[in-house]
Design a protein around this motif. Structure first.
Motif, PDB file in Angstrom:
ATOM      1  N   SER A 170       0.827  -1.211   0.000  1.00 57.35           N
ATOM      2  CA  SER A 170       0.000   0.000   0.000  1.00 57.35           C
ATOM      3  C   SER A 170       0.862   1.262   0.000  1.00 57.35           C
ATOM      4  O   SER A 170       1.892   1.329   0.674  1.00 57.35           O
ATOM      5  CB  SER A 170      -0.915   0.006   1.231  1.00 57.35           C
ATOM      6  N   PHE A 171       0.413   2.266  -0.748  1.00 56.89           N
ATOM      7  CA  PHE A 171       1.160   3.516  -0.858  1.00 56.89           C
ATOM      8  C   PHE A 171       1.332   4.170   0.507  1.00 56.89           C
ATOM      9  O   PHE A 171       2.398   4.707   0.828  1.00 56.89           O
ATOM     10  CB  PHE A 171       0.436   4.461  -1.818  1.00 56.89           C
ATOM     11  N   ASN A 172       0.285   4.156   1.331  1.00 54.53           N
ATOM     12  CA  ASN A 172       0.377   4.745   2.673  1.00 54.53           C
ATOM     13  C   ASN A 172       1.402   4.011   3.536  1.00 54.53           C
ATOM     14  O   ASN A 172       2.126   4.632   4.322  1.00 54.53           O
ATOM     15  CB  ASN A 172      -0.991   4.720   3.364  1.00 54.53           C
ATOM     16  N   ILE A 173       1.461   2.692   3.398  1.00 55.70           N
ATOM     17  CA  ILE A 173       2.452   1.918   4.148  1.00 55.70           C
ATOM     18  C   ILE A 173       3.858   2.288   3.696  1.00 55.70           C
ATOM     19  O   ILE A 173       4.783   2.414   4.523  1.00 55.70           O
ATOM     20  CB  ILE A 173       2.213   0.405   3.970  1.00 55.70           C
ATOM     21  N   VAL A 189       4.813   5.174   2.514  1.00 57.06           N
ATOM     22  CA  VAL A 189       5.110   6.504   3.051  1.00 57.06           C
ATOM     23  C   VAL A 189       5.473   6.429   4.535  1.00 57.06           C
ATOM     24  O   VAL A 189       6.445   7.038   4.988  1.00 57.06           O
ATOM     25  CB  VAL A 189       3.903   7.448   2.833  1.00 57.06           C
ATOM     26  N   LEU A 190       4.692   5.674   5.299  1.00 54.92           N
ATOM     27  CA  LEU A 190       4.981   5.529   6.730  1.00 54.92           C
ATOM     28  C   LEU A 190       6.321   4.838   6.958  1.00 54.92           C
ATOM     29  O   LEU A 190       7.072   5.203   7.874  1.00 54.92           O
ATOM     30  CB  LEU A 190       3.857   4.736   7.410  1.00 54.92           C
ATOM     31  N   SER A 191       6.637   3.861   6.128  1.00 49.96           N
ATOM     32  CA  SER A 191       7.933   3.180   6.240  1.00 49.96           C
ATOM     33  C   SER A 191       9.068   4.146   5.959  1.00 49.96           C
ATOM     34  O   SER A 191      10.099   4.140   6.649  1.00 49.96           O
ATOM     35  CB  SER A 191       7.994   1.996   5.262  1.00 49.96           C
ATOM     36  N   ALA A 192       8.875   4.999   4.944  1.00 43.85           N
ATOM     37  CA  ALA A 192       9.900   5.990   4.613  1.00 43.85           C
ATOM     38  C   ALA A 192      10.094   6.981   5.756  1.00 43.85           C
ATOM     39  O   ALA A 192      11.225   7.340   6.105  1.00 43.85           O
ATOM     40  CB  ALA A 192       9.518   6.731   3.333  1.00 43.85           C
ATOM     41  N   LEU A 193       8.997   7.404   6.363  1.00 43.59           N
ATOM     42  CA  LEU A 193       9.078   8.349   7.490  1.00 43.59           C
ATOM     43  C   LEU A 193       9.799   7.722   8.678  1.00 43.59           C
ATOM     44  O   LEU A 193      10.694   8.339   9.279  1.00 43.59           O
ATOM     45  CB  LEU A 193       7.673   8.785   7.908  1.00 43.59           C
TER      46      LEU A 193
END
Length: 456
Positions: free
Chosen positions: A25-28, A30-34
């Motif tokens: 998932s795209f949101n996952i 992004v959260l992983s990158a953060l």
């Protein structure tokens, strides 16, 4: 050690790429990158300043390229999308209604944000009295005072929206470039509709070109958006590793007050969505990637392509509303930079000139901030510019902005995310009131632009 740090960063990039290939998932992503960026940034902060700085020069390349790619597409996206939206609606009246409602939401929320910022600063008893000023802050203060002396009047800013040279405005230069491009696009769109009345064949030719160009621009934007996790990983790492924690600790009370006001305004955005009969939790989920990038990049203008695509692909807002409202939101009514921040500065400055906040002056402050919020550029430094304009308009010294220079990057992240959220909420409200909203798409948890771009 520099080579090791860069290798660790590249390992993180490879890890994100593997997750993306597995269609996580795209949101996952992004959260992983953060999360990875925060941990890596703290790690880099353990090194001496020179080692960290030299490492960040290489690590920051990815983030800088990503931001520049997005900024590169801002003007083409605004121009082509708005023209396309107008000519496909066959009438300019609908766009007039959209523009009117957009201004109502953007300026209305700016007035609310200014009120929240002022009340929060008063509840925290913020004041500039007794704040020590160092050499760098003193230099910045003098520079800001010079800027205030050279700054034009508000009416000049409004007039400046109309460009003398449209080709120069289309290069994206100048503080009012975004609004100028919006104006040019509206004129071109309405002009094509006018041509239909006496040269229908020519009008259809223009319409075909614009629609084809719009498809191409959207495709390029989608390709760039797929790079978001890598951009966030680089930008957030640089922010954490390069943070001035000593300066932050000195002004921690202002940081806490700022984020308290920002949080309250996010709650008000949720309340507005509830009043529009939209689920705020759905909004949070679908806006997460866009707001995360705004938080790390600190540029509302650079986030615009992500904002528009999230509104159209995930939230069911029509292209015309998404492009016009979001574009206006880059330079009008920014809740964080142009409303909350100036209000807090005014509250802090008043005691230093022997004045106290009265209900009458508070109202004048809110009205001044709301008007001044028109034309504030959505780029780094926009909040300082807004603060200078408001303080100058109220006859107050502008040097306080120089005292806060050490914590500017930290609070600017939250302010930028709030600015972008305001643009999205305003677009949702405008779409609701003008009948350009598809609630089925908004409620659909699978409506994500990454699904469309998965073929890349």
């Amino acid at each position: 050690m520099i080579i090791l740090n860069v290798c660790i960063f590249l390992s993180g990039v490879v890890g994100l790429f593997i997750l993306q290939r597995k269609k996580v998932s795209f949101n996952i992503l992004v959260l992983s990158a953060l999360a990875g960026a925060v941990g890596f940034g703290v790690f880099l902060n353990l090194f001496d300043g020179e080692t960290a700085a030299r490492s960040l020069r290489w690590i920051g390349i990815v983030g800088s390229i990503y931001v520049r790619l997005l900024k590169m597409m801002v003007v083409p996206l605004i121009f082509v999308s708005i023209v396309c939206a107008i000519i496909n609606q066959k009438s300019g009246r609908q766009m007039g209604r959209i523009a009117a409602w957009s201004l109502v939401f953007l300026l209305g929320t700016a007035a609310i944000a200014a009120t929240v910022g002022g009340l929060t600063a008063m509840s925290f008893h913020l004041t500039a009295e007794g704040i020590a000023i160092g050499e760098s802050e003193a230099h910045t203060t003098h520079s800001l005072q010079d800027q205030a002396g050279n700054m034009g009047l508000l009416e000049d800013t409004i007039v400046g929206i109309i460009p003398e040279n449209p080709f120069y405005a289309m290069t994206g230069q100048g503080p009012n470039a975004t609004l100028s491009v919006v104006l040019i696009a509206c004129l071109v769109g309405v002009g094509i509709i006018g041509v239909r009345t006496y040269e229908p064949e020519q009008a259809e030719l223009f319409t075909g070109w614009i629609n084809a160009l719009n498809t191409l621009v959207v495709e390029i934007v989608m390709m760039i958006i797929m790079l978001t996790p890598y951009g966030i990983f680089s930008l957030m790492t640089s922010t954490i590793a390069g943070g001035d924690f000593a300066g932050i600790l000195k002004l921690m009370k202002f940081v806490i007050a700022s984020y308290s006001a920002i949080f309250l305004m996010f709650l008000i955005h949720a309340l507005i969505l509830t009043m529009l009969r939209l689920n705020p939790l759905t909004y949070c989920k679908k806006a997460l990637a866009t707001l995360s990038f705004a938080f790390t990049s600190r540029t509302s203008a650079g986030t615009l392509p992500l904002t528009v695509r999230a509104l159209t692909e995930k939230m069911g807002v029509s292209g015309g509303v998404a492009n016009l409202t979001a574009s206006l939101g880059v330079s009008i009514g920014q809740n964080g930079c142009a409303a909350i921040y100036p209000a807090m500065l005014v509250v802090m400055v008043l005691p230093t000139v022997g004045r106290s906040m009265t209900p009458g002056f508070f109202l004048v402050m809110v009205l001044t901030i709301t008007v001044v919020s028109i034309g504030i550029a959505g780029v780094g430094g926009g909040a300082t510019f807004a603060g200078i304009m408001v303080l100058s308009a109220l006859g107050l010294p502008v040097g306080i902005a120089g005292l806060l220079i050490a914590i500017e990057p930290l609070i600017d992240m939250g302010r930028t995310a709030l600015n972008v959220s305001d643009g999205m909420v305003s677009a949702l409200g405008t779409a609701r009131f003008t009948g350009n909203f598809n609630k089925t798409v908004y409620d659909d948890p699978k409506a994500e632009f990454v699904d469309k771009a998965a073929r890349h």
